[in-house]
Design an enzyme around this catalytic site. Structure first.
Site, mmCIF file in Angstrom:
data_model
loop_
_atom_site.group_PDB
_atom_site.id
_atom_site.type_symbol
_atom_site.label_atom_id
_atom_site.label_comp_id
_atom_site.label_asym_id
_atom_site.label_seq_id
_atom_site.Cartn_x
_atom_site.Cartn_y
_atom_site.Cartn_z
ATOM 1 N N THR A 75 80.490 29.364 -20.066
ATOM 2 C CA THR A 75 80.157 28.564 -18.880
ATOM 3 C C THR A 75 81.115 27.378 -18.713
ATOM 4 O O THR A 75 81.586 27.101 -17.617
ATOM 5 C CB THR A 75 78.712 28.019 -19.007
ATOM 6 O OG1 THR A 75 77.831 29.128 -19.188
ATOM 7 C CG2 THR A 75 78.297 27.234 -17.775
ATOM 8 N N ASN A 77 82.840 26.617 -11.870
ATOM 9 C CA ASN A 77 83.371 27.513 -12.907
ATOM 10 C C ASN A 77 83.658 28.921 -12.387
ATOM 11 O O ASN A 77 83.646 29.883 -13.145
ATOM 12 C CB ASN A 77 82.451 27.510 -14.134
ATOM 13 C CG ASN A 77 81.054 28.045 -13.838
ATOM 14 O OD1 ASN A 77 80.737 28.328 -12.688
ATOM 15 N ND2 ASN A 77 80.247 28.195 -14.864
ATOM 16 N N ARG A 114 80.078 39.311 -18.879
ATOM 17 C CA ARG A 114 80.001 37.993 -19.532
ATOM 18 C C ARG A 114 81.237 37.728 -20.396
ATOM 19 O O ARG A 114 81.729 36.592 -20.463
ATOM 20 C CB ARG A 114 78.706 37.866 -20.329
ATOM 21 C CG ARG A 114 77.484 37.870 -19.391
ATOM 22 C CD ARG A 114 76.176 37.708 -20.119
ATOM 23 N NE ARG A 114 76.012 36.350 -20.639
ATOM 24 C CZ ARG A 114 75.713 35.298 -19.869
ATOM 25 N NH1 ARG A 114 75.561 35.434 -18.564
ATOM 26 N NH2 ARG A 114 75.560 34.107 -20.409
ATOM 27 N N ARG A 141 87.083 32.204 -16.462
ATOM 28 C CA ARG A 141 86.840 30.759 -16.456
ATOM 29 C C ARG A 141 87.957 29.993 -17.145
ATOM 30 O O ARG A 141 88.319 28.892 -16.696
ATOM 31 C CB ARG A 141 85.475 30.460 -17.065
ATOM 32 C CG ARG A 141 84.338 30.803 -16.081
ATOM 33 C CD ARG A 141 83.039 30.937 -16.769
ATOM 34 N NE ARG A 141 81.893 31.037 -15.855
ATOM 35 C CZ ARG A 141 80.695 31.451 -16.237
ATOM 36 N NH1 ARG A 141 80.473 31.797 -17.497
ATOM 37 N NH2 ARG A 141 79.705 31.518 -15.374
ATOM 38 N N HIS A 186 79.696 33.506 -11.330
ATOM 39 C CA HIS A 186 78.383 33.637 -11.955
ATOM 40 C C HIS A 186 78.212 35.093 -12.349
ATOM 41 O O HIS A 186 78.667 35.979 -11.639
ATOM 42 C CB HIS A 186 77.261 33.259 -10.977
ATOM 43 C CG HIS A 186 75.902 33.686 -11.458
ATOM 44 N ND1 HIS A 186 75.176 32.948 -12.357
ATOM 45 C CD2 HIS A 186 75.179 34.810 -11.215
ATOM 46 C CE1 HIS A 186 74.045 33.592 -12.629
ATOM 47 N NE2 HIS A 186 74.024 34.727 -11.946
ATOM 48 N N GLU A 224 68.561 39.698 -9.588
ATOM 49 C CA GLU A 224 69.628 39.023 -8.851
ATOM 50 C C GLU A 224 70.308 39.963 -7.858
ATOM 51 O O GLU A 224 70.698 39.543 -6.767
ATOM 52 C CB GLU A 224 70.647 38.428 -9.829
ATOM 53 C CG GLU A 224 70.069 37.268 -10.630
ATOM 54 C CD GLU A 224 71.086 36.606 -11.545
ATOM 55 O OE1 GLU A 224 70.727 35.593 -12.171
ATOM 56 O OE2 GLU A 224 72.239 37.078 -11.645
ATOM 57 N N TYR A 269 68.822 29.871 -7.942
ATOM 58 C CA TYR A 269 68.920 29.141 -9.211
ATOM 59 C C TYR A 269 67.598 28.474 -9.606
ATOM 60 O O TYR A 269 67.609 27.515 -10.382
ATOM 61 C CB TYR A 269 70.033 28.099 -9.124
ATOM 62 C CG TYR A 269 71.429 28.660 -9.336
ATOM 63 C CD1 TYR A 269 71.787 29.239 -10.552
ATOM 64 C CD2 TYR A 269 72.396 28.592 -8.343
ATOM 65 C CE1 TYR A 269 73.068 29.735 -10.766
ATOM 66 C CE2 TYR A 269 73.684 29.089 -8.549
ATOM 67 C CZ TYR A 269 74.007 29.655 -9.766
ATOM 68 O OH TYR A 269 75.271 30.147 -9.980
ATOM 69 N N PHE A 302 71.545 19.146 -13.813
ATOM 70 C CA PHE A 302 72.669 19.559 -12.976
ATOM 71 C C PHE A 302 72.237 20.321 -11.724
ATOM 72 O O PHE A 302 73.082 20.754 -10.930
ATOM 73 C CB PHE A 302 73.673 20.393 -13.781
ATOM 74 C CG PHE A 302 73.093 21.639 -14.433
ATOM 75 C CD1 PHE A 302 72.906 22.801 -13.715
ATOM 76 C CD2 PHE A 302 72.757 21.629 -15.785
ATOM 77 C CE1 PHE A 302 72.384 23.941 -14.309
ATOM 78 C CE2 PHE A 302 72.230 22.775 -16.392
ATOM 79 C CZ PHE A 302 72.046 23.931 -15.645
ATOM 80 N N LYS A 325 82.416 32.049 -6.826
ATOM 81 C CA LYS A 325 81.863 30.788 -6.326
ATOM 82 C C LYS A 325 82.816 30.062 -5.358
ATOM 83 O O LYS A 325 83.996 30.393 -5.267
ATOM 84 C CB LYS A 325 81.525 29.891 -7.528
ATOM 85 C CG LYS A 325 80.416 30.475 -8.423
ATOM 86 C CD LYS A 325 80.014 29.501 -9.524
ATOM 87 C CE LYS A 325 78.904 30.088 -10.384
ATOM 88 N NZ LYS A 325 78.449 29.117 -11.422
HETATM 89 P P1 CMP Z 1 76.080 29.825 -13.839
HETATM 90 O O1 CMP Z 1 76.445 30.847 -14.862
HETATM 91 O O2 CMP Z 1 76.138 30.245 -12.415
HETATM 92 O O3 CMP Z 1 74.601 29.275 -14.155
HETATM 93 C C1 CMP Z 1 74.182 27.969 -13.824
HETATM 94 C C2 CMP Z 1 75.297 27.115 -13.284
HETATM 95 O O4 CMP Z 1 75.066 25.730 -13.310
HETATM 96 C C3 CMP Z 1 76.541 27.287 -14.154
HETATM 97 O O5 CMP Z 1 77.076 28.573 -14.017
HETATM 98 C C4 CMP Z 1 77.395 26.135 -13.625
HETATM 99 O O6 CMP Z 1 78.012 26.446 -12.389
HETATM 100 C C5 CMP Z 1 76.339 25.061 -13.353
HETATM 101 N N1 CMP Z 1 76.313 23.988 -14.340
HETATM 102 C C6 CMP Z 1 76.648 22.710 -14.098
HETATM 103 N N2 CMP Z 1 76.496 21.956 -15.181
HETATM 104 C C7 CMP Z 1 76.034 22.758 -16.163
HETATM 105 C C8 CMP Z 1 75.675 22.534 -17.527
HETATM 106 N N3 CMP Z 1 75.762 21.345 -18.100
HETATM 107 N N4 CMP Z 1 75.254 23.590 -18.236
HETATM 108 C C9 CMP Z 1 75.145 24.818 -17.647
HETATM 109 N N5 CMP Z 1 75.472 25.072 -16.354
HETATM 110 C C10 CMP Z 1 75.913 24.053 -15.620
#
Ligand code: CMP
Length: 139
Positions: free
Chosen positions: A92, A113, A86, A103, A116, A127, A50, A58, A10
């Site tokens: 996350t 973070n 993962r 992370r 993805h 994807e 997304y 968010f 990212k």
């Molecule tokens: P990702 O695994 O790419 O999937 C959704 C993304 O939303 C997550 O990583 C974060 O970058 C972002 N995000 C921001 N806030 C939240 C939240 N509260 N819960 C989950 N994802 C979040």
């Protein structure tokens, strides 16, 4: 079984020049980077990628973050690649991520973070095809 999964490095991570250190973690864990490209997502592309999160509070912040700089989209190949990736990424929320995960080491916060990863085999296929044509993936 050998699987493929979609990974995105990212904008927070490309900005801090962490692509190589993140890729080293994938490779050390036995995942092979079989396709990779650096690009900047448009707002429409980030919203489409997304779309499943469209109703989440968010979503707007996520789309502006994901378009704030270049990303590196990649296909990772390996035994149980979806689950393995993962594990390597960690939770996350970096505050909840296990020590040694990407992370835990690199993420700035729950939004920025660093990476993805697809969450299941069916979403991985979807994807991967969002970013790559079959001809671009070389095992
Ligand atoms: P990702 O695994 O790419 O999937 C959704 C993304 O939303 C997550 O990583 C974060 O970058 C972002 N995000 C921001 N806030 C939240 C939240 N509260 N819960 C989950 N994802 C979040």
């Amino acid at each position: 079984a050998t699987e493929h999964t979609l990974s995105i490095i990212k904008p927070d991570a490309t900005r801090r020049n962490l692509t190589g250190r993140i890729n080293a973690k994938f490779e050390a864990a036995g995942l092979r980077i079989v396709a990779q490209k650096r690009l900047r997502l448009t707002q429409a592309q980030a919203e489409a990628f997304y779309a499943v999160h469209r109703e989440r509070p968010f979503f707007g912040g996520l789309v502006s973050f994901m378009t704030s700089g270049p990303v590196v989209a990649q296909v990772l190949e390996g035994e149980d690649a979806v689950a393995k990736n993962r594990e390597i990424m960690g939770a996350t929320d970096p505050k909840k991520a296990d020590a040694g995960t990407i992370r835990a080491e690199f993420a700035e916060d729950i939004e920025a973070n660093s990476v993805h990863g697809s969450d299941a085999a069916d979403t991985a296929a979807q994807e991967i095809s969002f970013f790559f044509a079959g001809i671009e993936i070389t095992g």
